[in-house]
Write an enzyme that holds these catalytic residues in place. Sequence first.
Site, mmCIF file in Angstrom:
data_model
loop_
_atom_site.group_PDB
_atom_site.id
_atom_site.type_symbol
_atom_site.label_atom_id
_atom_site.label_comp_id
_atom_site.label_asym_id
_atom_site.label_seq_id
_atom_site.Cartn_x
_atom_site.Cartn_y
_atom_site.Cartn_z
ATOM 1 N N ASP A 302 0.767 -1.024 0.000
ATOM 2 C CA ASP A 302 0.000 0.000 0.000
ATOM 3 C C ASP A 302 0.894 1.192 0.000
ATOM 4 O OD1 ASP A 302 -0.996 -2.255 -0.351
ATOM 5 O OD2 ASP A 302 -2.186 -2.089 1.357
ATOM 6 N N THR A 303 1.009 2.622 -0.530
ATOM 7 C CA THR A 303 1.963 3.317 -1.367
ATOM 8 C C THR A 303 1.482 4.719 -1.715
ATOM 9 O OG1 THR A 303 2.620 1.205 -2.287
ATOM 10 C CG2 THR A 303 3.173 3.160 -3.554
ATOM 11 N N THR A 304 2.411 5.657 -1.847
ATOM 12 C CA THR A 304 2.106 7.025 -2.264
ATOM 13 C C THR A 304 2.958 7.374 -3.469
ATOM 14 O OG1 THR A 304 1.520 7.755 -0.025
ATOM 15 C CG2 THR A 304 2.140 9.455 -1.598
ATOM 16 N N SER A 321 6.616 3.977 -0.029
ATOM 17 C CA SER A 321 5.654 3.048 0.548
ATOM 18 C C SER A 321 6.178 2.431 1.832
ATOM 19 C CB SER A 321 5.342 1.930 -0.445
ATOM 20 O OG SER A 321 4.462 0.970 0.107
ATOM 21 N N MET A 384 -0.329 3.705 -8.004
ATOM 22 C CA MET A 384 -0.109 2.985 -6.752
ATOM 23 C C MET A 384 -0.920 1.692 -6.727
ATOM 24 S SD MET A 384 -0.748 6.375 -4.457
ATOM 25 C CE MET A 384 -1.670 7.262 -5.707
#
Length: 493
Positions: A302-304, A321, A384
């Site tokens: 799960d990530t930006t 992330s 993402m």
Amino acid sequence: MLGLVEPTGCGIGGDLFAIVWDAGDKKLYGLNASGRSPRSLPFSYFAENGLTSIPPHGPLPVSVPGTVDGWFELHAKFGKLPMADNLAPAISYAEQGFPVTQLVAYYWGRSTKNLSKFPGFNETFMPGGKAPAEGDMFRNPRLAKTYRAIAQGGRDAFYKGEIARKIATYMEENGGFLGYEDLASHTSEWVEPVSTNYRGYDVWELPPNGQGIAALQILNILESYDLASMGRTSPDYIHLFTEAKKLVFEDRAKFYADPAFNEIPVKELISKEYAAKRRQLIDPVRASKRLEAGNPALERGDTTYLTVADAEGNMVSLIQSNYRGMGSGMTPADLGFILQDRGEMFSLKEGHFNQYAPGKRPFHTIIPAFVTRDGKPHMSFGVMGGATQPQMHAQIIINMVDFGLNLQEAGDAPRMVHSGSGQPTDEQMTDGGYLSLEDGIPMETRRQLRQMGHSIRFNSGLFGGYQAILQDSDSGVYFGASESRKDGQAAGY
């Protein structure tokens, strides 16, 4: 700032990758700022403790956080403002507070069910004993203090100073292996981005230990088909895309790993010749159930996500992330952040390219992307979302090049995600996996895909989060696009 306001996606306990177009050099640079596994954790530990996989939370999946070193590497090569100035706004919001947004509040609440049992998590991320709700003001003075130490002492404050010692002490006290020397010896790596040409556009990704080249492999396989004539929501196109993805992800499961420990055939995997061989395995009317990785011949030799461009023509494609959810749950001392759980992505199968080893970088899902045309910057973009990312990179390119969609339309268009392929963590595909289709894919297409042997699910996939900037090569004007499925925005000034 994103590590503060979106701890559900990233933070200084995680890793970073970036592709940068330098307008002065007229060249792309790639940065791999991912961390390595603890040197004191031997491979034998897992079998001796009855583990057949690395757990997603707790001390065992924690690897060295590479984000801060990535910031300073990028800053040293391209930065202009003092790092203290860059960090000042985030420090201010950490001290004074900010309202938590709807989507972040949702994921925050979901994560607390798994992470609240780990020492330090509740004190930082559950004020008043609960996760912040939408609109609640949240302060993180612990993170403000950590950011201030980094602003004053540089990257060494994090990797060799008091912060590193606090992390090491916390891990030792809570059954972990990440130690001071792991942090003190950490370095990022500048790498050469790799590319393939898709109908006149050079699409660039970073080489493994990330999964970026999977997007290039998918595009290579599909290039020989007339996708435009099939139509964007047709069963023929969706079938071909899914089958190409399945083939590529078997290679991903076998070959993608830390190149410091393996000779990975990147050049061969992204070659047109190899794509032609793999393409022959696609049945145009029937879904495959089980596939094997290819055998690319090695030639020795799960990530930006965020993207930004400036007035001088410099463009940055960057992704950070903590991996699964908010990370491992391990929240050291009073530092205000969670350590990542990226080590979960190692294989515990002996002889596997991605087999766990001390001091090794795990397989990575987070990937920035870039497109050039005729040697000029064209687009900086990313999507993402775990294994969704290379599938979406390829779909964005196909939406624009084959189906003529603009930058925003290419991201808004209904997406398809195939799940259930073989994984770098040893899982095998034996039943063909399943295909998730967003609303907007016609029911007739779904019926035909089922008749071709695909297992179809409705809106059950992780469809990703898209951001992009495109530059008009003639006028120099930038076009921005952002995701309609989650938080994000395009802004110019």
